[in-house]
Write a protein that holds these residues in place. Structure first.
Motif, PDB file in Angstrom:
ATOM      1  N   TRP A  34       0.713  -1.322  -0.225  1.00 34.07           N
ATOM      2  CA  TRP A  34      -0.008  -0.106   0.143  1.00 34.07           C
ATOM      3  C   TRP A  34       0.878   1.266  -0.095  1.00 34.07           C
ATOM      4  N   ILE A  35       1.910   1.319   0.616  1.00 34.28           N
ATOM      5  CA  ILE A  35       2.861   2.484   0.727  1.00 34.28           C
ATOM      6  C   ILE A  35       3.651   2.493  -0.369  1.00 34.28           C
ATOM      7  N   THR A  36       3.928   1.594  -1.158  1.00 32.92           N
ATOM      8  CA  THR A  36       4.293   1.543  -2.736  1.00 32.92           C
ATOM      9  C   THR A  36       3.297   2.234  -3.587  1.00 32.92           C
ATOM     10  N   VAL A  37       2.134   1.776  -3.195  1.00 38.69           N
ATOM     11  CA  VAL A  37       1.087   2.522  -4.239  1.00 38.69           C
ATOM     12  C   VAL A  37       0.998   4.192  -3.813  1.00 38.69           C
ATOM     13  N   ALA A  38       1.251   4.470  -2.481  1.00 38.74           N
ATOM     14  CA  ALA A  38       1.021   5.944  -1.930  1.00 38.74           C
ATOM     15  C   ALA A  38       2.272   6.545  -2.551  1.00 38.74           C
ATOM     16  N   CYS A  39       3.581   5.909  -2.882  1.00 40.63           N
ATOM     17  CA  CYS A  39       4.577   6.419  -3.291  1.00 40.63           C
ATOM     18  C   CYS A  39       4.195   7.299  -4.695  1.00 40.63           C
ATOM     19  N   VAL A  40       3.717   5.961  -5.557  1.00 36.69           N
ATOM     20  CA  VAL A  40       3.448   6.367  -6.921  1.00 36.69           C
ATOM     21  C   VAL A  40       2.320   7.327  -6.940  1.00 36.69           C
ATOM     22  N   LEU A  41       1.390   7.314  -5.916  1.00 38.70           N
ATOM     23  CA  LEU A  41       0.265   8.447  -6.056  1.00 38.70           C
ATOM     24  C   LEU A  41       0.721   9.769  -5.845  1.00 38.70           C
ATOM     25  N   VAL A  42       1.932   9.854  -4.644  1.00 38.09           N
ATOM     26  CA  VAL A  42       2.278  11.113  -4.319  1.00 38.09           C
ATOM     27  C   VAL A  42       2.876  11.754  -5.226  1.00 38.09           C
ATOM     28  N   TYR A  43       3.787  11.005  -6.093  1.00 35.26           N
ATOM     29  CA  TYR A  43       4.577  11.521  -7.277  1.00 35.26           C
ATOM     30  C   TYR A  43       3.433  11.916  -8.582  1.00 35.26           C
ATOM     31  N   SER A  44       2.734  11.201  -8.650  1.00 32.95           N
ATOM     32  CA  SER A  44       1.714  11.582  -9.750  1.00 32.95           C
ATOM     33  C   SER A  44       0.853  12.837  -9.280  1.00 32.95           C
ATOM     34  N   ILE A  45       0.496  12.894  -7.985  1.00 31.41           N
ATOM     35  CA  ILE A  45      -0.035  14.277  -7.695  1.00 31.41           C
ATOM     36  C   ILE A  45       1.007  15.589  -7.909  1.00 31.41           C
ATOM     37  N   TRP A  46       2.206  15.346  -7.410  1.00 34.34           N
ATOM     38  CA  TRP A  46       3.230  16.334  -7.591  1.00 34.34           C
ATOM     39  C   TRP A  46       3.283  16.744  -9.239  1.00 34.34           C
ATOM     40  N   GLN A  47       3.297  15.725  -9.992  1.00 33.95           N
ATOM     41  CA  GLN A  47       3.142  15.925 -11.416  1.00 33.95           C
ATOM     42  C   GLN A  47       2.226  16.876 -11.618  1.00 33.95           C
ATOM     43  N   LEU A  48       0.913  16.506 -11.288  1.00 31.97           N
ATOM     44  CA  LEU A  48      -0.156  17.238 -11.838  1.00 31.97           C
ATOM     45  C   LEU A  48      -0.642  18.517 -10.954  1.00 31.97           C
ATOM     46  N   ASN A  49       0.425  18.889 -10.134  1.00 32.55           N
ATOM     47  CA  ASN A  49       0.020  19.977  -9.315  1.00 32.55           C
ATOM     48  C   ASN A  49       1.192  21.064  -8.986  1.00 32.55           C
ATOM     49  N   GLY A  50       1.779  21.264 -10.198  1.00 32.95           N
ATOM     50  CA  GLY A  50       2.539  22.429  -9.954  1.00 32.95           C
ATOM     51  C   GLY A  50       4.263  21.965 -10.152  1.00 32.95           C
ATOM     52  N   ARG A  51       4.472  20.771  -9.883  1.00 35.75           N
ATOM     53  CA  ARG A  51       5.677  20.331  -9.753  1.00 35.75           C
ATOM     54  C   ARG A  51       6.962  21.196  -8.963  1.00 35.75           C
ATOM     55  N   GLU A  52       6.398  21.555  -7.805  1.00 34.34           N
ATOM     56  CA  GLU A  52       7.488  22.326  -7.068  1.00 34.34           C
ATOM     57  C   GLU A  52       8.670  21.532  -6.486  1.00 34.34           C
TER      58      GLU A  52
END
Length: 230
Positions: free
Chosen positions: A200-218
């Protein structure tokens, strides 16, 4: 492409590229403080448990007491943190998410299931270590919990989506693998019970990275922020 639910907009912030050293120090000290408090809780509970052994109570009572303490430690670890660890679903609802992202309702169900598995695996380790709460595997476990709570502060509370990416990888994910290996070396079943958490935390890592990509790439570090006055 991503999805975003209708929700109050995220407060506008003016992000510079300058690293926020104060924030990093706050995260570090907050995490270390939480670890120290949780290790102290392990020690104090171990002392209290040893004194309880002199009383003639049913054997199942000892297991019940240990189970209650471990489930409390697992699902309420944030109470030991000096950081703001508010569990707020608003952040996840407001950000742009990938189309494959789990719905918000799935998170409490998944985390509660993982919490029960963590408690059972920790109980098995506690028994295998001679009913010692201050055993090395359990200390590593509370470190993992503290790292997860700090990540929650960074992502959910402060919405630093860039800094959340390396933190979730080198914090909750890496420590989850370490805990699983150490638990598995102590008792095989305990290690297997933690595998869903790692997945689940592995899935969360991918999800967090995807959210970063879609929300400004700070930047992948905390930057200094100032609220934009409307």
């Amino acid at each position: 492409m991503g999805v975003k639910e209708t929700a109050p907009s995220i407060k506008s912030l003016n992000n510079s590229q300058e690293i926020d050293g104060k924030a990093i120090l706050t995260y570090l000290l907050g995490t270390l403080t939480q670890i120290a408090l949780m290790v102290f809780a392990l020690w104090a509970t171990s002392q209290a448990y040893n004194r309880l052994l002199i009383y003639n109570i049913p054997d199942w009572s000892y297991t019940a007491i240990a189970s209650l303490f471990l489930i409390f430690l697992t699902i309420r670890s944030r109470l030991f943190s000096p950081l703001d660890n508010t569990r707020n679903a608003g952040t996840y609802k407001e950000v742009i998410r990938p189309n494959w992202a789990p719905p918000p309702l799935a998170f409490p169900i998944i985390w509660m299931t993982i919490g029960v598995l963590r408690m059972v695996s920790s109980l098995l380790v506690w028994q295998a270590m001679g009913e010692n709460f201050l055993a090395f595997p359990l200390i590593i476990y509370v470190i993992h919990l503290a790292l997860g709570d700090t990540w929650n502060t960074i992502f959910t509370v402060q919405r630093r989506f860039g800094a959340a990416v390396p933190v979730v990888i080198f914090g909750p994910w890496l420590s989850a693998i370490i805990v699983t290996v150490i638990y598995g070396q102590t008792t095989t079943l305990a290690g297997f019970l933690l595998l869903p958490s790692v997945i689940w935390i592995t899935v969360a890592c991918v999800l967090v990275y995807s959210i970063w990509q879609l929300n400004g790439r700070e930047p992948f570090y905390p930057t200094k922020r100032e609220a934009i006055e409307s």
